[in-house]
Design a protein around this motif. Structure first.
Motif, mmCIF file in Angstrom:
data_model
loop_
_atom_site.group_PDB
_atom_site.id
_atom_site.type_symbol
_atom_site.label_atom_id
_atom_site.label_comp_id
_atom_site.label_asym_id
_atom_site.label_seq_id
_atom_site.Cartn_x
_atom_site.Cartn_y
_atom_site.Cartn_z
ATOM 1 N N ALA A 36 1.069 -1.086 0.063
ATOM 2 C CA ALA A 36 0.091 -0.011 0.032
ATOM 3 C C ALA A 36 0.816 1.254 0.089
ATOM 4 N N ALA A 37 2.026 1.285 0.861
ATOM 5 C CA ALA A 37 2.730 2.622 0.896
ATOM 6 C C ALA A 37 3.327 2.833 -0.513
ATOM 7 N N ASN A 38 3.589 1.994 -1.291
ATOM 8 C CA ASN A 38 4.577 1.875 -2.545
ATOM 9 C C ASN A 38 3.375 2.002 -3.584
ATOM 10 N N PHE A 39 2.136 2.002 -3.187
ATOM 11 C CA PHE A 39 1.222 2.101 -4.542
ATOM 12 C C PHE A 39 1.283 3.308 -5.254
ATOM 13 N N THR A 40 1.311 3.139 -6.455
ATOM 14 C CA THR A 40 1.465 4.477 -7.456
ATOM 15 C C THR A 40 0.003 4.654 -7.928
ATOM 16 N N LEU A 41 -0.589 5.632 -7.639
ATOM 17 C CA LEU A 41 -2.064 5.968 -8.085
ATOM 18 C C LEU A 41 -2.052 6.078 -9.525
ATOM 19 N N PRO A 42 -2.633 5.662 -10.300
ATOM 20 C CA PRO A 42 -2.706 5.707 -11.844
ATOM 21 C C PRO A 42 -3.345 7.157 -12.040
ATOM 22 N N GLY A 43 -2.659 7.755 -13.406
ATOM 23 C CA GLY A 43 -3.017 9.117 -13.619
ATOM 24 C C GLY A 43 -4.351 9.482 -14.005
ATOM 25 N N ASP A 44 -5.224 8.270 -14.326
ATOM 26 C CA ASP A 44 -6.482 8.833 -14.765
ATOM 27 C C ASP A 44 -7.594 8.607 -13.641
ATOM 28 N N LEU A 45 -7.183 8.778 -12.671
ATOM 29 C CA LEU A 45 -7.816 8.721 -11.208
ATOM 30 C C LEU A 45 -8.010 10.144 -10.569
ATOM 31 N N GLN A 46 -9.345 10.631 -10.369
ATOM 32 C CA GLN A 46 -9.214 11.963 -9.878
ATOM 33 C C GLN A 46 -10.015 11.822 -8.379
ATOM 34 N N LEU A 47 -9.378 12.856 -7.520
ATOM 35 C CA LEU A 47 -9.938 12.685 -6.203
ATOM 36 C C LEU A 47 -11.173 13.166 -6.166
ATOM 37 N N VAL A 48 -12.279 12.415 -5.572
ATOM 38 C CA VAL A 48 -13.583 12.767 -5.417
ATOM 39 C C VAL A 48 -14.026 13.073 -3.982
ATOM 40 N N ARG A 49 -13.447 12.563 -3.191
ATOM 41 C CA ARG A 49 -13.874 12.602 -1.678
ATOM 42 C C ARG A 49 -12.641 12.287 -0.780
ATOM 43 N N ARG A 50 -12.772 13.455 0.379
ATOM 44 C CA ARG A 50 -11.837 13.289 1.350
ATOM 45 C C ARG A 50 -12.359 13.581 2.791
ATOM 46 N N PHE A 51 -12.052 12.859 3.684
ATOM 47 C CA PHE A 51 -12.487 13.324 5.054
ATOM 48 C C PHE A 51 -11.692 12.702 5.987
ATOM 49 N N ALA A 52 -11.409 13.189 7.323
ATOM 50 C CA ALA A 52 -10.643 12.685 8.385
ATOM 51 C C ALA A 52 -11.525 11.719 8.962
ATOM 52 N N LEU A 53 -10.636 10.585 9.714
ATOM 53 C CA LEU A 53 -11.366 9.958 10.522
ATOM 54 C C LEU A 53 -10.363 9.768 11.750
ATOM 55 N N ALA A 55 -10.644 9.207 14.875
ATOM 56 C CA ALA A 55 -10.836 7.840 15.676
ATOM 57 C C ALA A 55 -9.754 6.804 15.364
ATOM 58 N N TYR A 56 -9.345 6.948 13.867
ATOM 59 C CA TYR A 56 -8.436 5.701 13.705
ATOM 60 C C TYR A 56 -7.292 6.440 13.257
ATOM 61 N N GLY A 57 -6.955 7.628 13.423
ATOM 62 C CA GLY A 57 -5.618 8.109 12.780
ATOM 63 C C GLY A 57 -5.456 8.331 11.387
ATOM 64 N N LEU A 58 -6.750 8.015 10.742
ATOM 65 C CA LEU A 58 -6.768 8.046 9.221
ATOM 66 C C LEU A 58 -7.485 9.009 8.408
ATOM 67 N N THR A 59 -7.115 9.158 7.019
ATOM 68 C CA THR A 59 -7.930 10.068 6.334
ATOM 69 C C THR A 59 -8.395 9.208 5.133
ATOM 70 N N TYR A 60 -9.576 9.393 5.101
ATOM 71 C CA TYR A 60 -10.092 8.398 3.731
ATOM 72 C C TYR A 60 -9.986 9.408 2.630
ATOM 73 N N GLU A 61 -9.564 8.863 1.525
ATOM 74 C CA GLU A 61 -9.395 9.476 0.126
ATOM 75 C C GLU A 61 -10.057 8.719 -0.832
ATOM 76 N N ARG A 62 -11.157 9.161 -2.100
ATOM 77 C CA ARG A 62 -11.447 8.371 -2.724
ATOM 78 C C ARG A 62 -11.254 8.796 -4.145
ATOM 79 N N TYR A 63 -10.863 7.983 -5.056
ATOM 80 C CA TYR A 63 -10.648 8.360 -6.285
ATOM 81 C C TYR A 63 -11.516 7.603 -7.448
#
Ligand SMILES: [Ca+2]
Ligand SMILES: [Ca+2]
Ligand SMILES: [Ca+2]
Ligand SMILES: [Ca+2]
Ligand SMILES: [Zn+2]
Ligand SMILES: [Zn+2]
Length: 657
Positions: A36-53, A55-63
């Protein structure tokens, strides 16, 4: 081919990782650790949603993947990032080499008009241009919002053909032997059940209204009417909401709706640090809005994409649907809409339904733990609808779904027992039993309910010799707090057409080392084994037998005095995949007689039309007498019919039009 290309790219970048799963033919992957850490996001994806969680020390990002301006169906990837920004999890699908096979020849307005012609003009429509990675065809997805329906049309952007349509209105209950609906313990005569409405009402010109001071919840009184959803926000002159009764303007259902919506809101905020109301903004939802006292004697509740409607029940089968696991269920459909957006059909629809049941009952436990309900009126359990389904109220297993033992209510507890196709959008309220039971087993541990009591269950999957990984596997339970985290993170990250195997992989990717084995075992116990999901071993053999997978009939008039029947036969192989080139033989009886045969097409379908029948005959029967094929043999004992309009896929009677 597509999957191979992507796999090699991933390996070059990522190297091996403990829990890395390679993307499969559907383009799906669930990665954790270094992959996961080394995953390269393909160039034809666009960020459509982001929010912080937090409670889990995480940020959710949806492409979302795009081809030009078209969204690729099912191609969403969710990343979870840790505090340092490192990607900890990658879940979802991407298709690297999509070649369009049609051109966009149709304007958006034409697509809207085609949907309007099909179902009528009423409603507001959302239109998006999409492309199906399986066929390469551009299509318009037209979503028609009405208060009591939510039709989705796929319209070919070249030819204007309607490729598919379904109603995504998310009910609490599906088709059941008995009508289905939900309720309130409020007026059970329990004087302890007085709800504290502090902060949940606001002053208005007519006294007070059932709208929270922070505007996060509001409850309307539909006044027993169905349309047009103009029921005003409920009001009370002196802020003492104690008018008894079950139907409008009685207040127990109104109070419970408002109160339980707040408990649900608090559950997502406090357990998962997920802000339901903030997340809804991008879906044109600005508050949790409940329309109580919906219709008269209405035995159901639903989420229509904007708000929740709850019926009062008919007082015989159901009481008011404003119970906590019901409100939690409906509002969780909002969470799904705002995140994974799981298509409300077939396997993704069953995952959508199951996630609502899981959260609904987890909210019951939250209500107990935070003293929101006295124990006398709310006991957390694994039943769904136990407080409102009257025929089973007070019995050992109340409610109309049972996550601890799905077969108790006629639902499958194992993937091999799933409904394939058919009514209820492909059995979304039936097949939900499978992931529901996995969740139950992860929390509580133990054996699949069928393997624990094989004599009273469909338990072939516990002793078969084909796939033994799931035979009597005992899950080590991990408790609710960790299970609800794993399923919340895993399910909200899924792509829109995820399968149950994808859900297994997604929850494994977020489980972490400590809980990985139990998470895997919980899914294996309900039949999502390595063999079924392709994670190891060999795929299940497709077998050497075939059977009838559906028998459907229609009739039409011929002139003034005669009519004829058409029967459509579906042939399946042992894994319920379509078989082409199968010759179906059968006989007509009743209104006409004689034998007939047809050969299945690439969809496994063929049709036969009877000779003309006099109107004096009210029906005609078709019986399948045999099926032949070059390499498969006919196993009539496996015949089935998902919509039950024939006698188990062997004999069907068609009535005169
Ligand atoms: Ca319950
Ligand atoms: Ca079973
Ligand atoms: Ca087995
Ligand atoms: Ca049928
Ligand atoms: Zn539902
Ligand atoms: Zn079948």
């Amino acid at each position: 081919m597509v999957a191979l290309v992507l796999a090699s790219v991933l390996m070059a970048n990522a190297g091996p990782s403990a829990f890395a799963a390679q993307p499969n033919a559907s383009g799906f992957r669930a990665l954790s650790g270094s992959a996961a850490a080394n995953f390269t996001l393909p160039g034809d994806l666009q960020l459509v949603r982001r929010f912080a969680l937090p409670a889990y020390g995480l940020t959710y990002e949806r492409y979302q993947q795009f081809v030009g301006s078209a969204e690729v169906f099912g191609a969403q990837i969710t990343l979870y990032r840790g505090g340092s920004g490192t990607v900890t999890t990658v879940i979802g699908s991407h298709y690297p080499n999509i070649v369009p096979t049609n051109a966009v020849g149709l304007a958006r307005a034409n697509a809207e008009a085609i949907a309007a012609r099909d179902i009528g003009a009423a409603g507001t429509r959302l239109v998006s241009l999409m492309i199906d990675p399986a066929s390469g065809r551009y299509f318009y997805r037209v979503e028609t919002h009405r208060p009591d329906s939510r039709w989705i049309h796929w319209i070919d952007a070249g030819s204007g053909t309607v490729l598919k349509k379904y109603n995504a209105l998310a009910y609490d209950c599906g088709a059941r032997p008995q009508p289905c609906g939900f309720g309130v313990a409020y007026d059970d005569g329990d004087s302890n059940d007085i709800k504290d409405l502090s902060g949940l009402t606001t002053p208005s010109s007519s006294g007070f209204q059932l709208r929270s001071a922070d505007k996060r919840q509001e409850t309307h009184d539909q006044g027993s009417s169905r349309r047009p959803f103009l029921g005003p926000i409920a009001t009370d002159a002196d802020d003492s909401w104690v008018q008894p009764g079950n139907t409008s303007p009685a207040q127990p259902a109104l109070v419970d709706a408002q109160y339980y919506a707040r408990v649900t809101d608090d559950y997502f905020l406090q357990k998962h640090s997920y802000n339901w109301v903030a997340a809804g903004q991008s879906s044109q939802v600005s508050a949790m809005v409940i329309h109580a006292h919906y219709s008269a004697n209405y035995n159901n509740a639903f989420w229509n994409g904007r708000y929740v409607a709850v019926g009062d029940g008919d007082g015989v089968t159901f009481r008011e649907f404003t119970a906590l696991d019901v409100l939690g269920h409906e509002l969780t459909h909002g969470v799904t809409d705002f995140t994974s957006n799981l298509v409300y059909q077939d396997e993704s629809g069953a995952l959508n339904e199951a996630f609502s049941d899981m959260m609904g009952n987890s909210i019951e436990a939250f209500a107990r733990d935070t003293n929101r309900e006295p124990a006398t009126t709310l006991t957390p359990d694994w039943f769904v609808g136990e407080d409102i389904y009257l025929p089973e109220k007070g019995t050992a297993a109340p409610g109309f779904r049972n996550m601890a033992d799905p077969e108790e209510d006629g639902d499958p507890d194992h993937y091999s027992e799933r409904q394939i196709g058919g009514d209820d959008n492909g059995g979304v309220h039936t097949n939900s039993g499978i992931p529901n039971h996995a969740y139950y087993l992860l929390v509580n541990g133990g054996l699949n309910a069928s393997c624990a009591a094989p004599g009273t269950h469909n338990s072939a999957h516990c002793t078969d010799t084909v796939d033994t990984q799931d035979n009597n596997i005992s899950v080590a339970g991990i408790g609710l707090a960790d299970a609800e985290r794993i399923f919340f993170l895993g399910f909200t990250a899924l792509n829109q057409n995820a399968t149950m195997c994808d859900a297994r992989a997604a929850t494994e990717a977020v489980a972490g080392t400590t809980f990985l084995q139990s998470t895997t075992d919980a899914w294996v116990a309900v039949g999502l084994t390595d063999m079924v999901c392709g994670g190891g071993g060999t795929p299940p053999p497709s077998g050497t037998t075939m059977h009838v997978g559906d028998l459907d009939g229609t009739s039409s008039s011929v002139g003034r005095n005669k009519w004829r029947a058409t029967v459509t036969i579906t042939v399946h192989d042992a894994t319920h995949s379509a078989v082409s080139g199968a010759t179906v033989n059968g006989t007509w009886s009743g209104g006409t007689s004689g034998s007939d045969s047809c050969t299945t097409d690439s969809s496994g379908l063929c049709s036969l039309t009877s000779s003309n029948i006099n109107n004096s005959q009210s029906g005609v029967t078709f019986t399948v007498t045999g099926v032949t094929h070059a390499s498969l043999s006919y196993d009539s004992s496996a015949n089935h019919d998902p919509d039950s309009d024939s006698n188990n896929g062997t004999t069907i009677t068609v009535s005169r039009p």
